[in-house]
Design an enzyme around this catalytic site. Structure first.
Site, PDB file in Angstrom:
ATOM      1  N   THR A 218      40.107  61.866  50.789  1.00 37.57           N
ATOM      2  CA  THR A 218      39.088  60.853  50.521  1.00 37.57           C
ATOM      3  C   THR A 218      39.171  59.695  51.513  1.00 37.57           C
ATOM      4  O   THR A 218      40.252  59.371  52.027  1.00 37.57           O
ATOM      5  CB  THR A 218      39.280  60.282  49.100  1.00 37.57           C
TER       6      THR A 218
ATOM      7  N   TYR B 165      44.235  55.900  43.019  1.00 42.85           N
ATOM      8  CA  TYR B 165      43.555  57.117  43.472  1.00 42.85           C
ATOM      9  C   TYR B 165      43.770  57.322  44.967  1.00 42.85           C
ATOM     10  O   TYR B 165      44.169  58.399  45.425  1.00 42.85           O
ATOM     11  CB  TYR B 165      42.062  57.037  43.154  1.00 42.85           C
TER      12      TYR B 165
END
Length: 345
Positions: free
Chosen positions: A130, A154
């Site tokens: 990501t 995250y």
């Protein structure tokens, strides 16, 4: 377009294990493999995935990516030769509330899966990563060489997984890994076989499609005072089918040249603002989207756009980069999902 990295022919792709293949991106990657005639095995716990999204041509196994005994059995029984790893938690807000869950599932289970794959002689491993590994960035297009500086659990869970995989490659020269860093994934399979089906949607386009299909009353624009062309945040949106094609190219690169580690940005290198996305959805639907201005959300950068080298490295040729095409596919899928009764997960 010619690739810089060596690639094996598509016809030489071995059977592929797709973890998280009952989710949005994983199911589209599985479709891309099946469309190319590749034997595809989907492994998914169905905790956040939907059985309805698993392609009909895939072999489905219910279970966790971190279950080493199960993964070893699947690799052996199905003759698996490569892994596409999508199984992960993806909510920034949830990661702040439950950091241990994210480190366990995104980092711990990835490490377990990679260890099992390596022990079973798998030579190619691609893990979805990501742009959150970059943190806020500086408002300029982000190169893959930009500092890794996440601002939430995250992002850190993915950054830790990337680092562990890179170290495994350094220690095992017959093991190749690619970590594509996504920006904003959008759209749906053009043949309407899969798309987003989130229980708690947080992606802009999916939320706007919920408004257009009567599932929400209005759309909230978080921040209209950013230093951008219309005051709303700008993001790099990439069609999920183009993303899936890039994953197959990365698999081919990993299989062609053992002992390599690749971190690659996957974006188009161009941004669209929140307002522009909503305008595009209104254009394709012919319906106005009720809008409400809200405050900025903490941690939201003004601009997040990729400096993507995937075209040059892989010969990647996106087919669906037009914004109206992307949002049109997303809206068509949401309408089809409701008609078929595919439940949000």
């Amino acid at each position: 377009m010619n690739a810089i990295l060596p690639l094996i022919p598509e016809t030489e792709l071995p059977p592929v294990l797709v973890t998280g293949g009952a989710g949005y991106i994983g199911s589209n990657a599985a479709l891309a493999l099946i469309d190319r005639g590749v034997k595809t095995v989907v492994l998914d716990s169905l905790v956040t995935g939907s059985r309805a999204l698993v392609p009909a041509g895939a072999i489905f196994v219910e279970g966790r990516a971190g279950d080493q005994a199960l993964v070893e059995r699947v690799i052996r029984d199905q003759g698996i030769g490569a892994v596409l790893h999508f199984a992960a938690r993806i909510s920034v807000a949830e990661s702040v509330e439950q950091p241990a869950l994210y480190y366990r599932e995104n980092f711990g289970e990835t490490l377990s899966l990679a260890q099992t794959a390596l022990a079973c002689g798998i030579g190619a491993f691609v893990m979805s990563s990501t742009a959150a590994v970059y943190g806020d960035g500086d408002g300029q297009p982000l190169a893959v060489t930009a500092p890794v500086a996440p601002i939430n659990p995250y992002g850190w869970s993915k950054a830790f997984a990337e680092r562990a995989l890179a170290d495994m490659v350094a220690a095992n020269r017959n093991f190749s890994v690619a970590c594509p860093r996504y920006f904003n994934v959008a759209g749906a399979d053009p043949l309407m076989r899969s798309g987003q089906a989130s229980l708690h949607p947080h992606h802009l386009i999916e939320l706007a499609c919920h408004v257009l299909t009567g599932q929400r009353e209005r759309f909230t624009i978080f921040g209209r005072d950013y230093p951008t062309r219309d005051g709303s945040g700008v993001r790099d949106y990439v069609h999920v089918t183009d993303l899936a094609d890039a994953h197959i190219l990365l698999l081919r690169a990993c299989l062609a040249d053992p002992g390599q580690y690749h971190a690659v940005n996957l974006g188009y290198g161009q941004g669209a603002s929140v307002i522009e996305v909503l305008d595009a959805l209104e254009a394709v639907s012919g319906t106005a989207i009720p809008r409400h201005d809200g405050p900025r959300r903490a941690g939201d950068p003004a601009v997040l756009v990729a400096h993507s080298q995937a075209r040059e490295l892989l010969g990647w040729q996106p087919r669906f980069a037009d914004l109206e095409t992307m949002v049109g596919h997303a809206l068509a899928w949401e309408r089809r999902r409701l008609a078929l009764g595919v439940a949000n997960r």
